[in-house]
Design a protein around this motif. Structure first.
Motif, PDB file in Angstrom:
ATOM      1  N   ASP A 193       0.761  -1.168   0.111  1.00 32.93           N
ATOM      2  CA  ASP A 193       0.118   0.135   0.192  1.00 32.93           C
ATOM      3  C   ASP A 193       0.791   1.257  -0.136  1.00 32.93           C
ATOM      4  OD1 ASP A 193      -2.589  -1.565   0.195  1.00 32.93           O
ATOM      5  OD2 ASP A 193      -1.788  -1.909   2.426  1.00 32.93           O
ATOM      6  N   GLY A 194       2.261   0.937  -0.246  1.00 32.86           N
ATOM      7  CA  GLY A 194       2.937   2.198  -0.255  1.00 32.86           C
ATOM      8  C   GLY A 194       3.423   2.896   1.036  1.00 32.86           C
ATOM      9  N   SER A 231       1.228   5.916   2.710  1.00 38.11           N
ATOM     10  CA  SER A 231       1.348   6.264   1.252  1.00 38.11           C
ATOM     11  C   SER A 231       1.075   7.528   0.684  1.00 38.11           C
ATOM     12  CB  SER A 231       0.386   5.134   0.643  1.00 38.11           C
ATOM     13  OG  SER A 231       0.547   5.174  -0.748  1.00 38.11           O
ATOM     14  N   ASN A 291       0.780   2.264  -4.583  1.00 32.45           N
ATOM     15  CA  ASN A 291       1.777   1.730  -4.968  1.00 32.45           C
ATOM     16  C   ASN A 291       2.509   0.773  -4.199  1.00 32.45           C
ATOM     17  OD1 ASN A 291       4.020   3.382  -3.391  1.00 32.45           O
ATOM     18  ND2 ASN A 291       2.373   4.916  -4.024  1.00 32.45           N
ATOM     19  N   SER A 292       3.335   0.023  -4.578  1.00 37.29           N
ATOM     20  CA  SER A 292       4.118  -1.016  -3.641  1.00 37.29           C
ATOM     21  C   SER A 292       5.534  -0.571  -3.529  1.00 37.29           C
ATOM     22  CB  SER A 292       4.006  -2.399  -4.240  1.00 37.29           C
ATOM     23  OG  SER A 292       2.907  -2.816  -4.417  1.00 37.29           O
ATOM     24  N   SER A 310       9.417   3.164  -4.841  1.00 39.66           N
ATOM     25  CA  SER A 310       8.030   2.468  -5.126  1.00 39.66           C
ATOM     26  C   SER A 310       7.947   2.133  -6.713  1.00 39.66           C
ATOM     27  CB  SER A 310       7.043   3.346  -4.676  1.00 39.66           C
ATOM     28  OG  SER A 310       7.040   3.600  -3.280  1.00 39.66           O
ATOM     29  N   ASP A 311       6.989   1.116  -6.737  1.00 40.30           N
ATOM     30  CA  ASP A 311       7.026   0.735  -8.397  1.00 40.30           C
ATOM     31  C   ASP A 311       6.262   1.911  -9.250  1.00 40.30           C
ATOM     32  OD1 ASP A 311       4.343   0.784  -7.250  1.00 40.30           O
ATOM     33  OD2 ASP A 311       4.041  -1.392  -7.884  1.00 40.30           O
ATOM     34  N   ASN A 312       5.926   2.898  -8.608  1.00 36.03           N
ATOM     35  CA  ASN A 312       5.334   4.287  -9.444  1.00 36.03           C
ATOM     36  C   ASN A 312       6.361   5.114  -9.875  1.00 36.03           C
ATOM     37  OD1 ASN A 312       5.882   5.373  -7.026  1.00 36.03           O
ATOM     38  ND2 ASN A 312       3.660   5.864  -6.665  1.00 36.03           N
ATOM     39  N   SER A 355       8.296   6.628  -7.482  1.00 33.57           N
ATOM     40  CA  SER A 355       8.785   7.471  -6.319  1.00 33.57           C
ATOM     41  C   SER A 355      10.042   7.143  -5.715  1.00 33.57           C
ATOM     42  CB  SER A 355       7.674   7.723  -5.330  1.00 33.57           C
ATOM     43  OG  SER A 355       8.044   7.977  -4.182  1.00 33.57           O
ATOM     44  N   GLU A 382      12.208  10.803 -10.313  1.00 36.62           N
ATOM     45  CA  GLU A 382      11.301   9.615 -10.533  1.00 36.62           C
ATOM     46  C   GLU A 382      12.142   8.489 -11.373  1.00 36.62           C
ATOM     47  OE1 GLU A 382       7.279   9.708 -11.329  1.00 36.62           O
ATOM     48  OE2 GLU A 382       6.708  10.577  -9.174  1.00 36.62           O
ATOM     49  N   ASP A 428      10.883   5.016 -13.483  1.00 33.60           N
ATOM     50  CA  ASP A 428       9.606   4.608 -13.769  1.00 33.60           C
ATOM     51  C   ASP A 428       9.741   2.882 -13.564  1.00 33.60           C
ATOM     52  OD1 ASP A 428       6.827   4.636 -14.326  1.00 33.60           O
ATOM     53  OD2 ASP A 428       7.363   4.219 -16.426  1.00 33.60           O
ATOM     54  N   GLN A 429       8.587   2.467 -12.912  1.00 32.86           N
ATOM     55  CA  GLN A 429       8.492   0.886 -12.796  1.00 32.86           C
ATOM     56  C   GLN A 429       9.733   0.402 -12.009  1.00 32.86           C
ATOM     57  OE1 GLN A 429       7.814   0.107 -17.216  1.00 32.86           O
ATOM     58  NE2 GLN A 429       5.752  -0.760 -16.066  1.00 32.86           N
TER      59      GLN A 429
END
Length: 814
Positions: free
Chosen positions: A498-499, A517, A522-523, A541-543, A545, A571, A573-574
């Motif tokens: 849940d981030g 979060s 995001n995870s 995070s996978d978003n 961040s 950032e 990404d992924q």
């Protein structure tokens, strides 16, 4: 003088008359048969078929059975073949009413429920043969007194996964044990439990039959016994006669388990069974009942590759005595005699338990149980034992650090005290200091070996986080990644699906700092502590961040105020991985792309993006532990590459390849080695200097292309721990020799709810300690972090809920 059978019969009629009930026809018939046998000077046995009884028959039968030991009747057999109207609370007193003459107990526990099964295992029985096929034990804990029992059959016990530490303590005369088609899989805890059986000579986890005649056992001297049970009760194949080594005939359960009708009880009892409570602490499981016990159905989480090994009849052909042994002895070797010994015979396995698929299963069991004479219906010859002992020495460690003899902790401490004040005559201080350090290292390892040797059942403790995340809210977390603190032995950080980022004291299980979060769901897949600034950590995070947090400034509840705002980076990404270099100046980020980004921590700037470092996405990137410019990348393109920032990484220092996609890579603590983990248990140790192969751990593959494997070092660089997301086992191997020390099995809650290894880490402060991020396949349950201590034995600490995310998520991050 023994009471004659006619007198017993009269007394039975008198009790029925006083109770105002009619005598049970089946009991009267059995008494008549017993009289005929006695008249013919045969063994006079009384067979009590529980299926024919009702509660009203209980009291007269109990009185009858209590007089058996002083009567002319030679033996009593208690049998339950299908559904039974008699309640479990009445069955237990009947079983215990007969003492010395109770011979066979054959029951279906589905008829009598959880309390009956627990009572039986805790209090014991005086029978010689106990048949509990299709029982609902989850963790076998038969601690009661079974001192007369010689044969135990637990075939088709589809819930049975393991043994409690005290199991088999009071079975001094048990000679034969059958465990076909259970869920037992762990070689180490199984052999430790079975070693408590001093008389065990025959063991069976599968039924091995000759290919030329699948209805006959390789142990051809076994024959059905016609005496002891009436022909009307022999149609389900209860006995077989096994000549023991001293010539004594042992009545044994039917060896042809493939002929047995394992579904002959009333299916209506399934409704009743589903109402029983099933918790993870429970020794039995009535949460559900399977009537089809095929191996594929028995193991719903069977890796896809195993389907090729199992056909519809659960038959596995193998030409050697070890189905999984990939190390056949060459004809020119000193062991070539083994090949000539086994070559003429080929066997087919029926109804195997999962333990039979473990590599070197047969050799391990033979080497671990020196008194065993028959395994899976196959006789153990002298040459078999010699070969098994050799294979054990080559592939397994009996004790940590390859120590051969178990020694008590007290003995080791006494030796250390005696050497603490050595005579220093003619010994320089320098030499003594070196010897002292060497001795201390030796005693530390000896203590670890002694503790590990006395605890085959390691302590498994789920991390239970307590504390509020807001002033009016308490909640549970869904961990996705975690890291131990490098300097503070009590701290651990984990990121959630849940981030959230949560810093906990894993010793007190209290929340130290909590970050909710930020923004979209995001995870957290990347976490890394700084070493020179131990209150700071990087979280990704996978978003995309990326933030630097200082736990001294982080609030303990979600509505708290940051004393120092976190540093936000550009950032990525992924994102799947972040790692900080040894000087805390730089960190790297990788993700679901072919690129790696380099960041400067002090300025918060992204310095550079290294493009197209691999042909597929780069799952994990790791700096070395001591050189601030060296780093390694692992990619699903099957390559691992070492890079040097001083050379502006346009070309890698070297490339090493795996046969499958690489899930992760890490340096050994001294940077001498790279530990590479590829999909489906391909784990190798490379020389960090040039990428040459140093050691292949040869862990058996499952055949699954989604079995993402992760491996880390434990105890410095002494041992390697490895786990995969399609399996419930963590394997512990010596990093010097590759030999397997032990497997740690995770067990889910209830039947059919297997657990899996999503991530794991060795404890940097405690030898033979680790933590495992474990998950159920069932998405409704939360994943948890399980702390494992191999040096403390306690099977009272249980593991409960662990969910598993999708295979795509499982393949990401370390």
């Amino acid at each position: 003088m023994a009471t004659d059978i006619a007198t017993l019969e009269k007394r039975y009629f008198d009790v029925c008359k006083r109770q105002g009930i009619l005598p049970n026809k089946a009991i009267v018939a059995e008494l008549f048969k017993a009289k005929l046998k006695k008249a013919r000077h045969e063994v006079s046995s009384l067979v009590v078929l529980l299926d024919d009884l009702k509660d009203v028959d209980f009291y007269p039968l109990l009185n009858l059975l209590m007089e058996i030991d002083s009567s002319e009747i030679d033996a009593v057999d208690m049998i339950n073949r299908s559904s039974c109207a008699l309640s479990g609370e009445h069955v237990s007193p009947l079983l215990r009413a007969v003492n010395k003459k109770l011979r066979v107990v054959d029951i279906r526990d589905i008829s009598f429920g959880k309390d009956f099964l627990l009572d039986l295992s805790q209090r014991g029985l005086t029978c010689q043969v106990l048949n509990l096929r299709s029982s609902h034990f989850r963790k076998l804990n038969m601690v009661g007194k079974f001192v007369q029992m010689r044969i135990l059959n637990l075939d088709f016990s589809a819930s049975l996964t393991s043994f409690r530490e005290d199991c088999f303590t009071f079975m001094p005369n048990l000679k034969s044990l059958s465990l076909c088609e259970t869920r037992i899989a762990n070689l180490w805890t199984t052999s430790a439990a079975l070693s408590k059986l001093p008389s065990l000579v025959e063991l069976r986890f599968q039924n091995c039959l000759l290919c030329s005649d699948t209805r006959s056992s390789p142990v051809s001297s076994w024959n059905k016994v016609n005496e002891g049970i009436d022909s009307s009760h022999r149609d389900f194949g209860l006995y077989i006669e096994l000549p023991s080594l001293n010539g004594e005939a042992i009545p044994y359960l039917h060896s042809n388990v493939e002929d047995e009708d394992i579904n002959d009880y009333d299916a209506n009892h399934d409704v009743r069974s589903t109402t029983e409570d099933s918790s993870d602490d429970s020794e039995v499981d009535f949460s559900g009942h399977r009537q089809d016990f095929g191996l594929v159905e028995l193991l719903p989480d069977l890796p896809p590759g195993w389907n090729d090994l199992v056909d519809l009849q659960n038959e596995i052909s193998f030409g050697t005595l070890d189905m999984q042994d990939e190390d056949p002895f060459s004809p020119g070797s000193s062991n070539s005699r083994h090949m000539s010994y086994i070559a003429p015979k080929k066997y087919v396995s029926h109804h195997p338990s999962p333990i039979c698929y473990e590599k070197h299963y047969r050799d391990y069991m033979i080497a671990s149980l020196p008194n065993l004479k028959i395994l899976d219906n196959l006789h153990i010859q002298k040459v078999d034992r010699e070969i098994a002992n050799d294979i054990f020495r080559r592939h397994f460690e009996y004790l940590p650090y390859n120590m051969n003899n178990k020694e008590s902790v007290v003995s080791i401490l006494q030796k250390r005290e005696l050497r603490a004040n050595p005579t220093r005559t003619h010994t320089s201080k320098k030499k003594f200091s070196y010897a002292s350090r060497k001795a201390q290292h030796f005693y530390s390892r000896s203590l670890s070996a002694a503790k590990a040797g006395s605890s085959a059942w390691p302590t498994l403790h789920p991390l239970s986080i307590s504390g509020s995340v807001s002033r009016d809210e308490r909640r549970s977390f869904r961990p996705r990644q975690f890291e131990y603190h490098p300097l503070d032995s009590s701290l651990m950080v984990f990121g959630t699906l849940d981030g959230e980022v949560v810093v906990v004291n894993h010793e007190s299980e209290k929340i130290v700092s909590y970050i909710p979060s930020l923004g979209a769901m995001n995870s957290v897949l990347g976490l890394c502590w700084l070493k020179k600034y131990p209150s700071k950590l990087i979280a990704g995070s996978d978003n995309g961040s990326l933030r630097l947090y200082d736990i001294k400034s982080m609030p303990t509840i979600s509505r708290g105020i940051y004393r120092t705002p976190p540093v936000a980076f550009d950032e990525f990404d992924q994102l799947t991985s972040v790692h900080v270099n040894s000087t805390d100046e730089l960190f790297l980020a990788s993700g679901y792309s072919k690129h790696v980004a380099l960041y400067d921590i002090s300025s918060g700037r992204r310095l550079q993006v290294f493009a197209d470092m691999h042909r597929e996405h780069i799952n994990v990137v790791k700096f070395s532990n001591h050189s601030p410019s060296l780093f390694a990348t692992s990619s699903f393109d099957q390559d691992v590459k070492l890079w040097d920032l001083r050379q502006k990484p346009n070309q890698p220092c070297y490339t090493a390849s795996s046969s499958r996609g690489n899930v992760m890579v890490c340096f050994s603590p001294d940077d001498h080695y790279l530990l590479v983990s590829a999909i489906d248990n391909e784990v190798k140790q490379l020389l960090a200097v040039d990428g040459r192969l140093h050691l292949d751990f040869a862990i058996a593959s499952t055949g699954s292309s989604q079995n993402y494997t992760r491996s880390y070092y434990m105890n410095g660089r002494d041992y390697v721990i490895s786990g995969s997301c399609d399996e419930h086992v963590v394997r512990i191997c010596c990093a010097r020799t590759g030999r397997r020390l032990r497997d740690v099995s995770l067990e889910g809650k209830g039947s059919g709810t297997s657990m899996f290894v999503q991530s794991l880490r060795g404890d940097p402060f405690r030898d033979f300690n680790m933590s495992i991020l474990a998950a159920y396949i069932r998405p409704s349950s939360n994943s948890e972090i399980v702390k494992v201590n191999l040096l403390a034995s306690s099977d009272h600490d249980k593991v409960h809920s662990y969910p598993q995310q999708s295979h795509i998520i499982n393949g990401l991050g370390g």
